[in-house]
Scaffold this motif. Structure first.
Motif, short mmCIF file in Angstrom:
data_model
loop_
_atom_site.label_atom_id
_atom_site.label_comp_id
_atom_site.label_asym_id
_atom_site.label_seq_id
_atom_site.Cartn_x
_atom_site.Cartn_y
_atom_site.Cartn_z
N LEU A 12 -2.40 0.62 -4.59
CA LEU A 12 -2.05 -0.73 -4.14
C LEU A 12 -1.23 -1.38 -5.25
N MET A 13 -0.01 -1.79 -4.87
CA MET A 13 0.86 -2.48 -5.83
C MET A 13 0.65 -3.98 -5.63
N VAL A 14 0.38 -4.69 -6.70
CA VAL A 14 0.17 -6.14 -6.63
C VAL A 14 1.17 -6.80 -7.56
N ALA A 15 1.94 -7.72 -6.99
CA ALA A 15 2.98 -8.39 -7.76
C ALA A 15 3.01 -9.86 -7.35
N PRO A 16 3.64 -10.71 -8.14
CA PRO A 16 3.75 -12.11 -7.75
C PRO A 16 4.53 -12.24 -6.44
N GLU A 17 4.37 -13.40 -5.80
CA GLU A 17 4.96 -13.57 -4.48
C GLU A 17 6.48 -13.39 -4.50
N GLU A 18 7.10 -13.80 -5.60
CA GLU A 18 8.57 -13.75 -5.66
C GLU A 18 9.10 -12.33 -5.56
N ALA A 19 8.22 -11.33 -5.79
CA ALA A 19 8.69 -9.95 -5.75
C ALA A 19 8.95 -9.46 -4.33
N HIS A 20 8.52 -10.26 -3.33
CA HIS A 20 8.70 -9.81 -1.94
C HIS A 20 10.17 -9.88 -1.55
N ASP A 21 10.58 -8.91 -0.75
CA ASP A 21 12.00 -8.81 -0.39
C ASP A 21 12.50 -10.04 0.33
N SER A 22 11.63 -10.68 1.14
CA SER A 22 12.09 -11.85 1.89
C SER A 22 12.28 -13.07 0.99
N GLY A 80 0.84 -1.19 0.00
CA GLY A 80 0.00 0.00 0.00
C GLY A 80 0.87 1.24 0.00
N VAL A 81 0.61 2.12 -0.94
CA VAL A 81 1.43 3.32 -1.07
C VAL A 81 0.54 4.53 -0.99
N ARG A 82 0.91 5.47 -0.15
CA ARG A 82 0.22 6.76 -0.12
C ARG A 82 1.23 7.82 -0.48
N VAL A 83 1.01 8.48 -1.57
CA VAL A 83 1.91 9.55 -2.00
C VAL A 83 1.13 10.44 -2.96
N ASP A 84 1.45 11.72 -2.93
CA ASP A 84 0.83 12.64 -3.88
C ASP A 84 1.41 12.36 -5.27
N PRO A 85 0.59 11.91 -6.22
CA PRO A 85 1.15 11.52 -7.52
C PRO A 85 1.77 12.68 -8.29
N ARG A 86 1.42 13.93 -7.92
CA ARG A 86 1.98 15.07 -8.65
C ARG A 86 3.31 15.52 -8.07
N SER A 87 3.68 14.94 -6.90
CA SER A 87 4.91 15.38 -6.25
C SER A 87 6.11 14.69 -6.88
N GLU A 88 7.30 15.11 -6.43
CA GLU A 88 8.53 14.51 -6.94
C GLU A 88 8.61 13.05 -6.51
N ALA A 89 8.26 12.79 -5.24
CA ALA A 89 8.29 11.41 -4.76
C ALA A 89 7.31 10.55 -5.55
N GLY A 90 6.17 11.16 -5.94
CA GLY A 90 5.19 10.43 -6.73
C GLY A 90 5.76 9.99 -8.06
#
Lengths: 134, 211
Positions: B93-103, B49-59
Motif C-alpha cells: 500500500l502506497m500512502v502519500a499526501p493528497e497532492e500526489a494524486h493525479d487529479s 494498492g499495488v500487487r506485484v512480485d517484488p523479485r520480478s522486473e516490474a517489482g
C-alpha cells in the motif's frame, strides 16, 4: 483462543484467521468421468479426525495468504505450519513439534487429561435423561 | 474537518469531498485529553494498492518509483514523499499526501501504472478506501491495548513499522510513525465505529486517576 504462527506475520490471534477445511483434497484429474457418488464424495466428504489433522488456514486480516497447519483436534496443539502445495510433514512427533512452545505443551497435556473426563461426564449426562424419562 | 489546504478540485468536486469521520470532528476534539491522549482524523491521503512480485522486473521498476519495497511484515519503505506499507508478500500500500494524486497535479498513480506496464500485477487507486485516525499521547498505547492483541510495547512494535491487524475487532492497518503516536487506517465504512470505539476507550483518561 489459539495463537497461530503465520509464516509471514508471526504469532497472531485466532480471530485474524479463517479456517479453510481439510488440506490435501486433490481436485479430480478427470471430473467428467466421476459418477455422482464420487463427485459428491469429493465435494462434501471430509475426514473427521480425532487427533492430528492437516487443515488449511488463511490469515484474512493480515497478509491474506493461505497456509497448511497440522493441528491436534483434541488438544488444539499446533504441530506444524507449512506452505500450501507441500506434502504433509511426518506427524506424531510431539516432542519435536515445530512451533510448539512450553506454554502450549502444558496446555495440551492439561486438556489431554481433561478430555477423557469430559467424555465420561458426557456419557453420564446421556444416561441421566434416560433415568429421568423412566 | 481535517482538510488540507484548499486544492483545485476536479470540476469543483474536491470542495464537497467529505471525510468518512467528519461528522465526529466535534466529538473527537471534545474527547481528546491534551497531554494524555489526543485523537483526530487525519487529512485525506492518496493511497494506491499495488500487487506485484517484488523479485520480478516490474517489482524493481515499481520499487524505483517509490524508493524501495518493504521485504517483510512490519517494514515500511519509501521516501519522504510516499511511504510503502507491507500488506503481503506481493501486496503493498502506497500512502502519500493528497497532492500526489493525479487529479490534483501529482503523478503517483500514473507513474505506478506506467512502471507496472503489461507485467502481471495491479495498481488500484484506493484513496477513498480508508481514512486515517491519528492517536497520540503518553496513553495512546493504553487506549489501543484495550482492543488490539498485538504486542504494542516499543521493544517489539518500534516506530516506523506498520502492521495489518485488528483494533476493536475490526481490521485496520496500524502505523507507528513516532514513539507515542499511531496512525490507524480503517476502511471508510468502519470509520464511524472505530472513531466512537476509540473515544470510548479514551474516556477514562479524562477523569482523575483513581489511586
Amino acid at each position: 483462543m489459539l495463537l497461530i504462527t503465520c509464516p509471514n506475520c508471526g504469532s497472531r490471534d485466532e480471530t485474524e484467521f479463517h479456517y479453510g477445511g481439510q488440506a490435501h483434497v486433490a481436485y479430480p484429474e478427470n471430473p467428467n468421468e466421476l459418477n455422482d457418488r464420487e463427485w459428491a464424495e469429493f465435494l462434501f466428504y471430509r475426514e473427521n479426525t480425532k487427533g492430528t489433522f492437516a487443515e488449511r488456514w488463511v490469515h484474512s486480516t493480515g497478509c491474506r495468504q493461505w497456509f497448511n497447519m497440522l493441528r491436534d483436534t483434541v488438544t488444539y496443539d499446533i504441530q506444524a505450519v507449512y506452505p500450501m502445495g507441500t506434502p504433509r510433514p511426518a506427524a506424531a512427533v510431539p516432542p519435536a513439534a515445530e512451533s510448539g512452545t512450553a506454554s502450549t505443551a502444558a496446555d495440551s497435556t492439561t486438556t489431554g487429561t481433561a478430555a477423557p473426563d469430559a467424555a465420561s461426564s458426557g456419557t453420564a449426562s446421556t444416561t441421566a435423561p434416560e433415568g429421568a424419562t423412566k | 474537518m481535517a482538510n488540507t489546504a484548499a486544492l483545485e478540485g476536479i470540476n469543483g468536486l474536491r470542495d464537497i469531498r467529505r471525510s468518512p469521520a467528519s461528522h465526529l470532528a466535534g466529538a473527537l476534539e471534545a474527547g481528546s485529553v491534551e497531554g494524555t491522549v489526543v485523537l483526530k482524523e487525519g487529512p485525506f491521503q492518496t493511497m494506491a494498492g499495488v500487487r506485484v512480485d517484488p523479485r520480478s522486473e516490474a517489482g524493481s521498476r515499481i520499487a524505483s518509483v517509490v524508493g524501495g519495497l518493504p521485504a517483510r511484515c512490519g517494514e515500511v519503505a519509501g521516501t519522504e514523499r510516499v511511504s510503502v506499507l507491507w500488506l503481503g508478500p506481493s501486496e503493498f500500500l502506497m500512502v502519500a499526501p493528497e497532492e500526489a494524486h493525479d487529479s490534483l497535479g501529482g503523478d503517483l498513480i500514473g507513474s505506478l501504472v506506467a512502471a507496472l506496464g503489461d507485467a502481471p500485477g495491479q495498481v488500484v487507486d484506493l484513496s477513498a478506501n480508508r481514512t486515517t485516525f491519528e492517536l497520540a499521547g503518553p496513553r495512546a498505547r493504553a487506549v489501543l491495548e484495550k482492543g488490539c492483541a498485538l504486542d504494542l510495547h516499543p521493544r517489539s512494535f518500534t516506530p516506523g513499522t506498520a502492521v495489518n491487524t485488528e483494533v476493536g475487532n475490526i481490521p485496520v492497518i496500524l502505523l507507528k510513525p513516532g514513539e507515542e503516536s499511531y496512525r490507524i487506517f480503517p476502511r471508510a465504512s468502519f470509520a464511524d465505529f472505530l472513531g466512537r470505539w476509540l473515544l470510548d476507550a479514551m474516556r477514562e483518561f479524562a477523569s482523575p486517576e483513581v489511586p
